[in-house]
Design a protein around this motif. Structure first.
Motif, PDB file in Angstrom:
ATOM      1  N   ASP A 188       0.822  -1.213   0.000  1.00  0.00           N
ATOM      2  CA  ASP A 188       0.000   0.000   0.000  1.00  0.00           C
ATOM      3  C   ASP A 188       0.856   1.263   0.000  1.00  0.00           C
ATOM      4  O   ASP A 188       0.584   2.213  -0.738  1.00  0.00           O
ATOM      5  N   TRP A 218       2.355   6.716  -6.840  1.00  0.00           N
ATOM      6  CA  TRP A 218       1.437   7.801  -7.225  1.00  0.00           C
ATOM      7  C   TRP A 218       2.082   9.169  -7.004  1.00  0.00           C
ATOM      8  O   TRP A 218       2.018  10.050  -7.874  1.00  0.00           O
ATOM      9  N   TRP A 260      -3.037   5.653 -11.329  1.00  0.00           N
ATOM     10  CA  TRP A 260      -4.211   5.790 -10.458  1.00  0.00           C
ATOM     11  C   TRP A 260      -4.871   4.429 -10.249  1.00  0.00           C
ATOM     12  O   TRP A 260      -5.306   4.100  -9.153  1.00  0.00           O
ATOM     13  N   ARG A 261      -4.897   3.619 -11.309  1.00  0.00           N
ATOM     14  CA  ARG A 261      -5.495   2.285 -11.206  1.00  0.00           C
ATOM     15  C   ARG A 261      -4.675   1.400 -10.247  1.00  0.00           C
ATOM     16  O   ARG A 261      -5.236   0.663  -9.445  1.00  0.00           O
ATOM     17  N   TYR A 267      -2.963   2.489  -7.802  1.00  0.00           N
ATOM     18  CA  TYR A 267      -3.208   3.045  -6.468  1.00  0.00           C
ATOM     19  C   TYR A 267      -4.542   2.569  -5.896  1.00  0.00           C
ATOM     20  O   TYR A 267      -4.652   2.286  -4.697  1.00  0.00           O
ATOM     21  N   ARG A 268      -5.543   2.457  -6.770  1.00  0.00           N
ATOM     22  CA  ARG A 268      -6.895   2.135  -6.302  1.00  0.00           C
ATOM     23  C   ARG A 268      -7.149   0.629  -6.182  1.00  0.00           C
ATOM     24  O   ARG A 268      -7.825   0.186  -5.265  1.00  0.00           O
ATOM     25  N   ARG A 284      -6.199  -2.857  -5.209  1.00  0.00           N
ATOM     26  CA  ARG A 284      -5.149  -3.369  -4.318  1.00  0.00           C
ATOM     27  C   ARG A 284      -5.244  -4.854  -4.010  1.00  0.00           C
ATOM     28  O   ARG A 284      -4.404  -5.392  -3.303  1.00  0.00           O
TER      29      ARG A 284
END
Lengths: 324, 62
Positions: A224, A231, A270-271, A273-274, A276
């Motif tokens: 994470d 990012w 972004w993908r 990051y989102r 997981r």
């Protein structure tokens, strides 16, 4: 630097009845990391064409060759030092030293000889500023990154990434005798590209790095935090990729393609990051890793086309006054 | 150090002889690669010398 004291490459080729090296010529070529050499030649060539230079093409070619050999030599030194790590990672265990095809001492001698030869050649062919810069780059990759940072800190590839970012500046020094803002920007692009690129790979291959004892960010800080760092670095990296436009050496084609790839990079990061969990998370990281390679290649290829093939069309409205 | 493709003539000679032959083959390959690299380096230095010093470098009294 305690890491240096407990390090000793273990792999040795089996002795032959006759004695001497058991390696083939191709094994020595593999020590030079040909794919990395290609990237170095490519980025250095772009560094040469974006600056104003009247240097003779043969001198430029010889300089490029010296830079390439210097990069290859640092790769050989890296393989000599990291043979123990390479032996336990699936991606690297077939390299010449862990596979027993080249003895560690041979790789060390090969790397040192080529390093000295490349630096002296660049000094004699171009100038000693470029040669000194090349020597520093080899030292930075082989000693600062390989021997120190790689095993000591999860920031290894952040700082070590500078070694891979120097070639355009070395090329600039070789053909102009000085350093300009253009290649400083190219350095910044590669430098800031490195963390998202390697951390995307590390997200997928974290088991490999953990087995080898290399403190990559996903193993130390968790996936994470790695996603957050990817990012954040991307938020800095993307604007820097667009810096050639206001500085006047990124033309119309660069503006269009650089802008489109910047948006794609932001979207893919972004993908990562989102998303997981599960296969989708691994796929997102794999996709980002693949795109980062393409992204850097496209940006530099466009600059090469604009300045090397005469495709440059200025975009005066976007250029800072004084840089046109 | 037998490699893929090197044991196709298994049965011809002792293992030591086959090993020695493979070793000689690899050494020959290395020697040829080194010769090519050195010849290329000589050509490169010659070209750079002419470019940097001009063709006049060859035109000097004995």
């Amino acid at each position: 630097m305690t890491v240096m004291t407990d390090h000793a490459p273990q792999a040795r080729p089996a002795p032959t009845a006759i004695g001497g090296s058991t390696a083939e010529a191709g094994d020595y070529l593999a020590l030079l990391k040909p794919r990395v050499m290609f990237l170095v030649v490519f980025t250095a060539l772009v560094g040469m064409v974006v600056v104003d230079s009247t240097v003779h093409p043969i001198v430029a070619f010889a300089s490029l060759l010296a830079i390439a050999v210097g990069a290859g030599a640092s790769g050989a030194l890296n393989m000599w030092w990291d043979a123990d790590i390479d032996a336990v990672m699936t991606r690297t265990r077939k390299r010449p030293i862990p596979d027993g095809r080249v003895a560690p001492g041979e790789a060390l001698a090969f790397g040192l000889t080529l390093s000295i030869g490349a630096v002296l050649t660049l000094g004699l062919v171009a100038n000693w500023l470029a040669a000194g810069f090349l020597a520093f780059t080899i030292f930075f990759y082989a000693v600062v990154y390989s021997m120190w940072l790689k095993r000591a800190t999860p920031q290894n590839i952040v700082i070590g990434g500078a070694a891979g970012a120097f070639p355009p500046m070395v090329a600039d020094a070789a053909v102009t005798g000085s350093l300009g803002i253009e290649t400083l920007v190219l350095f910044a692009i590669i430098f800031l590209w490195t963390p998202p690129h390697f951390w995307a790979l590390a997200l997928v291959k974290s088991g490999d790095y953990a087995r080898a004892g290399v403190p990559m960010l996903p193993n130390v800080a968790g996936p994470d935090e790695t996603r957050r760092q990817i990012w954040l670095y991307t938020l800095v990296f993307v604007p820097v990729t667009l810096a050639p436009i206001p500085l006047g050496f990124g033309g119309l084609v660069y503006t269009v393609i650089g802008g489109a790839t910047a948006l794609a990079m932001l979207g893919l990061t972004w993908r990562v990051y989102r998303v997981r969990e599960g296969d989708e998370a691994a796929k997102a990281a794999q996709r980002l890793f693949g795109f980062t390679i393409l992204h850097l290649f496209i940006l530099f290829a466009v600059l090469l086309a604009e300045h090397g093939l005469g495709l440059f069309r200025a975009v005066p409205a976007l250029v800072i006054p004084g840089f046109a | 150090m037998a490699r893929a493709g090197e044991d196709h003539d298994a049965g011809e000679g002792t293992p030591e002889e086959r090993e020695a032959e493979a070793f000689r083959r690899r050494r020959r390959g290395r020697s040829i690669a080194l010769a090519i690299a050195l010849a290329a380096l000589v050509a490169l230095f010659y070209a750079v010398t002419i470019v940097k010093m001009g063709p006049g470098v060859l035109d000097r009294p004995l």
